[in-house]
Design a protein around this motif. Structure first.
Motif, PDB file in Angstrom:
ATOM      1  N   SER A 129      44.929  11.178  38.746  1.00  0.00           N
ATOM      2  CA  SER A 129      45.033  10.942  40.185  1.00  0.00           C
ATOM      3  C   SER A 129      46.454  11.313  40.597  1.00  0.00           C
ATOM      4  O   SER A 129      47.271  11.672  39.748  1.00  0.00           O
ATOM      5  N   TRP A 133      47.601   9.350  35.316  1.00  0.00           N
ATOM      6  CA  TRP A 133      46.284   9.156  34.706  1.00  0.00           C
ATOM      7  C   TRP A 133      45.803   7.746  35.003  1.00  0.00           C
ATOM      8  O   TRP A 133      46.545   6.785  34.798  1.00  0.00           O
ATOM      9  N   SER A 134      44.570   7.629  35.469  1.00  0.00           N
ATOM     10  CA  SER A 134      44.029   6.285  35.695  1.00  0.00           C
ATOM     11  C   SER A 134      43.509   5.750  34.370  1.00  0.00           C
ATOM     12  O   SER A 134      42.698   6.412  33.726  1.00  0.00           O
ATOM     13  N   TYR A 137      39.087   0.803  33.054  1.00  0.00           N
ATOM     14  CA  TYR A 137      39.078  -0.646  33.308  1.00  0.00           C
ATOM     15  C   TYR A 137      37.879  -1.309  32.643  1.00  0.00           C
ATOM     16  O   TYR A 137      36.734  -0.924  32.888  1.00  0.00           O
ATOM     17  N   ALA A 143      43.151  -3.096  31.930  1.00  0.00           N
ATOM     18  CA  ALA A 143      43.212  -1.630  31.897  1.00  0.00           C
ATOM     19  C   ALA A 143      43.490  -1.154  30.474  1.00  0.00           C
ATOM     20  O   ALA A 143      44.242  -1.798  29.740  1.00  0.00           O
ATOM     21  N   ASP A 177      48.939   5.392  35.121  1.00  0.00           N
ATOM     22  CA  ASP A 177      49.161   4.544  36.296  1.00  0.00           C
ATOM     23  C   ASP A 177      48.792   3.102  35.940  1.00  0.00           C
ATOM     24  O   ASP A 177      47.740   2.596  36.321  1.00  0.00           O
TER      25      ASP A 177
END
Ligand SMILES: Nc1ncnc2c1ncn2[C@@H]1O[C@H](COP(=O)(O)OP(=O)(O)OP(=O)(O)O)[C@@H](O)[C@H]1O
Length: 327
Positions: A129, A133-134, A137, A143, A177
């Motif tokens: 994003s 990097w996301s 979850y 996370a 992130d």
């Protein structure tokens, strides 16, 4: 056998020659370009010239990203298969049971990433994003980042040399992130290797609260933990405590306890007495722990009344107390 399908994870190929030595001393080391391992490496001359000892440009970025993380805890073991990743997962689930606690798990066991399976998220993928990097979850406040998300199948092996592992760990710390976290749990490979040195190097300025050392009761495992203790002392990482895993077997039917590793059960207690490092507790062998891990569900939620859950939760309370006392 693959490199990785997720190209951003591959550090700049120009900086890492294809023939980088397996035991590369690292570009920052005094031995850079001079060690026996450097013979034949394309970077030998440039490393030996000292030109690579410039400040790592990743460090300020890591520091900025890690500023949002209150506590960083390393989970270490001398031997493989002693239950380190399983413990990390239970610790994560226990923290995240409080919805006000934001928990992250970073799996840097690059060659054997088992965290995604244990947490039931093995089929997930990492997405990029605008803010990095996301992570994946498990639930809103938990996370996870692991190289396991970047492999096409769980059968694919990663065969990376030190500098590449170094690059990926740097990216996990600066490009993911993570958001604001109360705890970042870092699951490491067994022993003391490139991954451990990278973590220490990258988090030196941001600070590491400490390490939890997992062992089984046998003397061979205890001996390896002594090496781990030596490593922590040499690099200046506080040891929060020892956990003896697979300590005795509680029969699920009769509830009777058998000492599988007799006469060495209690080896961690002796080690704690010898070294002054707190023994956080002992978790019994329970085959349902392995089953929960295979199904990717929380053992603590599935078997709340089991002796192993009580042991895990007591240990986790002690970890919280030690961290709170230091805060
Ligand atoms: N207390 C326990 N009772 C029964 N099985 C356990 C217990 N703790 C862990 N296990 C099982 O032992 C195996 C090894 O655990 P795990 O993968 O967590 O070890 P590890 O130390 O992280 O290994 P590696 O570092 O080699 O990846 C797994 O199958 C896990 O389910």
């Amino acid at each position: 056998m693959i490199e990785t399908q997720y190209s951003p994870a591959v550090p700049d190929p120009k900086s890492i020659p294809a023939n980088a030595p397996e035991h590369c001393p690292g570009t920052e080391s005094d031995q850079a370009g001079k060690a026996d391992a450097c013979a034949g490496c394309d970077n030998k001359d440039v490393c030996a010239s000292g030109a690579t000892k410039l400040p790592d440009p990743a460090l300020p970025l890591i520091k900025r990203r890690m500023a949002g993380v209150k506590h960083k805890i390393l989970i270490l073991s001398g031997k493989g298969g002693v239950g380190k990743s399983t413990f990390t997962a239970q610790l994560g689930w226990a923290f995240a049971a409080d919805e006000d606690i934001q928990t992250g798990i970073m799996d840097v066991d690059i060659c054997g990433p088992s965290i995604p399976t244990i947490l039931g998220i093995a089929s997930e993928q990492v997405h990029a994003s605008s803010s990095g990097w996301s992570p994946v979850y498990v639930q809103d406040n938990m996370a996870v980042m692991s190289v396991g998300f970047m492999l096409p199948t769980s059968k694919d092996a990663i065969m990376w040399r030190g500098p590449k592992k170094n690059g990926l760990i740097s990216q996990f710390l600066k490009d993911v992130d993570w958001g604001d976290l109360d705890f970042l749990l870092i699951d490491t490979p067994p022993g003391t290797s490139d991954e451990h040195l990278s973590i220490v190097q990258y988090l030196k300025e941001s600070g590491i609260d400490g390490a939890i050392l997992i062992t089984t009761p046998q003397e061979v495992a205890i001996q390896d933990v002594r090496r781990e203790i030596d490593f922590c002392r040499k690099v200046g990482i506080r040891i929060l405590g020892l956990v003896e895993n697979m300590s005795g077997f509680v029969c699920p039917n009769c509830k009777g306890e058998s000492q599988i590793f007799k006469p060495t059960t209690g080896g961690a207690k002796k080690l704690s007495e010898d070294t002054g490092i707190p023994l956080l507790g002992a978790v019994p062998l329970d085959p349902r722990i392995g089953k929960s891990a295979d199904y990717g569900v929380s053992f603590l939620d599935e078997y709340p009344d089991s002796p192993a859950t009580t042991a895990y939760l007591d240990i986790i309370d002690r970890v919280k107390e030690i961290i709170d006392d230091n805060s």
